[in-house]
Design a protein around this motif. Structure first.
Motif, PDB file in Angstrom:
ATOM      1  N   ARG A  79       9.373   9.243   2.364  1.00 34.89           N
ATOM      2  CA  ARG A  79       8.333   8.471   2.470  1.00 34.89           C
ATOM      3  C   ARG A  79       7.454   9.200   3.636  1.00 34.89           C
ATOM      4  O   ARG A  79       7.836   9.490   4.760  1.00 34.89           O
ATOM      5  CB  ARG A  79       8.668   7.156   2.912  1.00 34.89           C
ATOM      6  CG  ARG A  79       9.863   6.578   2.213  1.00 34.89           C
ATOM      7  CD  ARG A  79       9.895   4.957   2.548  1.00 34.89           C
ATOM      8  NE  ARG A  79       8.833   4.144   2.170  1.00 34.89           N
ATOM      9  CZ  ARG A  79       8.655   3.157   2.696  1.00 34.89           C
ATOM     10  NH1 ARG A  79       9.226   2.580   3.803  1.00 34.89           N
ATOM     11  NH2 ARG A  79       7.607   2.239   2.260  1.00 34.89           N
ATOM     12  N   ARG A  80       6.249   9.759   3.092  1.00 36.35           N
ATOM     13  CA  ARG A  80       5.513  10.437   4.051  1.00 36.35           C
ATOM     14  C   ARG A  80       4.344   9.864   4.735  1.00 36.35           C
ATOM     15  O   ARG A  80       3.432  10.227   5.562  1.00 36.35           O
ATOM     16  CB  ARG A  80       4.763  11.739   3.317  1.00 36.35           C
ATOM     17  CG  ARG A  80       5.856  12.528   2.681  1.00 36.35           C
ATOM     18  CD  ARG A  80       5.562  13.998   2.209  1.00 36.35           C
ATOM     19  NE  ARG A  80       4.645  13.541   1.097  1.00 36.35           N
ATOM     20  CZ  ARG A  80       4.995  13.526  -0.360  1.00 36.35           C
ATOM     21  NH1 ARG A  80       6.233  13.569  -0.344  1.00 36.35           N
ATOM     22  NH2 ARG A  80       4.230  13.493  -1.068  1.00 36.35           N
ATOM     23  N   PHE A  81       3.724   8.765   3.997  1.00 35.69           N
ATOM     24  CA  PHE A  81       2.616   7.856   4.562  1.00 35.69           C
ATOM     25  C   PHE A  81       1.420   8.649   4.891  1.00 35.69           C
ATOM     26  O   PHE A  81       0.658   8.486   5.908  1.00 35.69           O
ATOM     27  CB  PHE A  81       3.091   7.170   5.748  1.00 35.69           C
ATOM     28  CG  PHE A  81       4.122   6.221   5.686  1.00 35.69           C
ATOM     29  CD1 PHE A  81       4.017   4.998   5.034  1.00 35.69           C
ATOM     30  CD2 PHE A  81       5.528   6.577   6.040  1.00 35.69           C
ATOM     31  CE1 PHE A  81       4.974   3.946   4.992  1.00 35.69           C
ATOM     32  CE2 PHE A  81       6.530   5.676   5.888  1.00 35.69           C
ATOM     33  CZ  PHE A  81       6.368   4.483   5.205  1.00 35.69           C
ATOM     34  N   GLY A  82       1.147   9.617   4.013  1.00 32.81           N
ATOM     35  CA  GLY A  82      -0.036  10.617   4.143  1.00 32.81           C
ATOM     36  C   GLY A  82       0.231  11.706   4.859  1.00 32.81           C
ATOM     37  O   GLY A  82      -0.629  12.681   4.506  1.00 32.81           O
ATOM     38  N   LYS A  83       1.373  11.980   5.399  1.00 32.70           N
ATOM     39  CA  LYS A  83       1.820  13.171   6.110  1.00 32.70           C
ATOM     40  C   LYS A  83       2.221  14.363   5.108  1.00 32.70           C
ATOM     41  O   LYS A  83       2.529  13.914   4.150  1.00 32.70           O
ATOM     42  CB  LYS A  83       2.655  12.958   7.134  1.00 32.70           C
ATOM     43  CG  LYS A  83       2.051  12.094   8.278  1.00 32.70           C
ATOM     44  CD  LYS A  83       3.134  11.943   9.266  1.00 32.70           C
ATOM     45  CE  LYS A  83       2.427  10.910  10.579  1.00 32.70           C
ATOM     46  NZ  LYS A  83       3.591  10.852  11.676  1.00 32.70           N
ATOM     47  N   ALA A 101       1.065  -1.096  -0.017  1.00 35.34           N
ATOM     48  CA  ALA A 101       0.043  -0.099   0.057  1.00 35.34           C
ATOM     49  C   ALA A 101       0.863   1.450   0.135  1.00 35.34           C
ATOM     50  O   ALA A 101       0.276   2.160  -0.769  1.00 35.34           O
ATOM     51  CB  ALA A 101      -1.081  -0.015   1.457  1.00 35.34           C
ATOM     52  N   TYR A 102       1.884   1.310   0.913  1.00 32.51           N
ATOM     53  CA  TYR A 102       2.830   2.592   0.767  1.00 32.51           C
ATOM     54  C   TYR A 102       4.241   2.080   0.332  1.00 32.51           C
ATOM     55  O   TYR A 102       5.043   2.889   0.709  1.00 32.51           O
ATOM     56  CB  TYR A 102       2.980   3.299   2.189  1.00 32.51           C
ATOM     57  CG  TYR A 102       1.531   3.916   2.491  1.00 32.51           C
ATOM     58  CD1 TYR A 102       1.387   5.171   1.942  1.00 32.51           C
ATOM     59  CD2 TYR A 102       0.624   3.352   3.171  1.00 32.51           C
ATOM     60  CE1 TYR A 102       0.351   6.051   2.301  1.00 32.51           C
ATOM     61  CE2 TYR A 102      -0.401   4.171   3.423  1.00 32.51           C
ATOM     62  CZ  TYR A 102      -0.767   5.286   3.091  1.00 32.51           C
ATOM     63  OH  TYR A 102      -1.777   5.991   3.443  1.00 32.51           O
ATOM     64  N   ILE A 111       6.917  15.597   8.532  1.00 30.29           N
ATOM     65  CA  ILE A 111       8.100  14.790   8.575  1.00 30.29           C
ATOM     66  C   ILE A 111       9.156  15.294   9.012  1.00 30.29           C
ATOM     67  O   ILE A 111      10.109  14.881   9.842  1.00 30.29           O
ATOM     68  CB  ILE A 111       8.231  14.077   7.062  1.00 30.29           C
ATOM     69  CG1 ILE A 111       7.071  13.208   6.697  1.00 30.29           C
ATOM     70  CG2 ILE A 111       9.475  13.086   7.323  1.00 30.29           C
ATOM     71  CD1 ILE A 111       6.733  12.052   7.486  1.00 30.29           C
ATOM     72  N   ASP A 112       9.455  16.642   8.744  1.00 32.96           N
ATOM     73  CA  ASP A 112      10.866  17.159   8.868  1.00 32.96           C
ATOM     74  C   ASP A 112      10.642  18.023  10.586  1.00 32.96           C
ATOM     75  O   ASP A 112      11.649  18.154  11.067  1.00 32.96           O
ATOM     76  CB  ASP A 112      10.835  18.426   8.050  1.00 32.96           C
ATOM     77  CG  ASP A 112      11.319  17.859   6.714  1.00 32.96           C
ATOM     78  OD1 ASP A 112      11.645  16.633   6.601  1.00 32.96           O
ATOM     79  OD2 ASP A 112      11.216  18.708   5.695  1.00 32.96           O
TER      80      ASP A 112
END
Length: 244
Positions: free
Chosen positions: A229-233, A198-199, A238-239
């Motif tokens: 890789r943000r997984f929807g974020k 999925a990701y 992330i940073d």
């Protein structure tokens, strides 16, 4: 090899037949060469520190191929297990398999099950062979098990969430795929690991599987390491450092 490795690497090993045809050889010679590459890439993956390696070795759809080719592939699997089991054991690799194992020839299945048992205490990389495997078949098998338990009154609809569903997959201890590689220039998923990708980060190469090398794997992993890789974020999420 970069420091940022995929924990779970999956490979759709495509192009054996075309590799052989390009050289004027029978298709089966491409499969034989492909098995040699499996050994090398598996050992290299274990060496560099990849935790899980899933190889799409034989799909549910592959049963539709000519009978002589299917028979040859099953014999190749037999030979691989016999020849490489000691190498697998000596390199601390744990062998497992995903798919509808009951469809394999009985002798092949028993040989595979014995090899899995012998390597079960190894603590290194998990080598997962997807055999008689289909992503849709896996999900159907999960649904059937859940339906049976619901019928028996041991499962309620509210029990089902993502983690619960995952616990019914083949080899549920294997995590989601981080990087999926497909060789041969084809740019599709072909019914592989539909739940776990999925990701996933996807990497496609024009190289046929028999030509795939350690350097090619390094290149794929280098590409993976450079991706966010943000997984929807969002990138800002992330940073941003986590608050205490």
């Amino acid at each position: 090899m970069p420091e940022s490795l995929p924990r779970h690497l999956a490979v759709i090993m495509d192009g054996n037949g075309r590799w052989a045809k390009k050289r004027g050889m029978p298709r089966v010679m491409g499969h034989r060469k492909g098995v040699e590459v499996v050994k090398d890439i598996a050992l290299y993956s274990a060496e560099v520190g990849i935790s899980y390696l899933s190889l799409f070795a034989f799909s549910m759809e592959n049963w539709k191929r000519p009978g002589d080719e299917v028979g040859f592939l099953m014999r190749l699997l037999d030979d691989y297990i016999e020849r490489e089991l000691e190498t697998i054991l000596s390199n601390n690799i744990r062998l497992t398999a995903s798919g509808r194992m009951a469809l394999l020839p009985e002798g092949t299945r028993k040989k595979l099950e014995a090899a899995i048992e012998r390597s079960s205490s190894n603590g290194g990389m998990v080598l997962n062979l997807a055999l008689s495997y289909g992503g849709r078949s896996e999900i159907i098998d999960v649904a059937r098990r859940m339906a049976e338990e619901a019928k028996n009154g041991t499962l309620q609809p509210e029990d089902i969430d993502e983690e619960f569903f995952k616990s019914y997959l083949y080899n549920p201890e294997i995590p989601d795929v981080d990087l999926l590689i497909r060789t041969s220039g084809e740019m599709r998923i072909s019914n592989f690991q539909l739940w776990r990708i999925a990701y996933s980060e996807l990497y496609f190469t024009d190289k046929y599987w028999p030509d795939f090398s350690r350097a090619d794997l390094d290149e794929a992993v280098q590409s993976f390491a450079g991706r966010e890789r943000r997984f929807g974020k969002t990138t800002d999420q992330i940073d941003s450092p986590k608050s205490d």
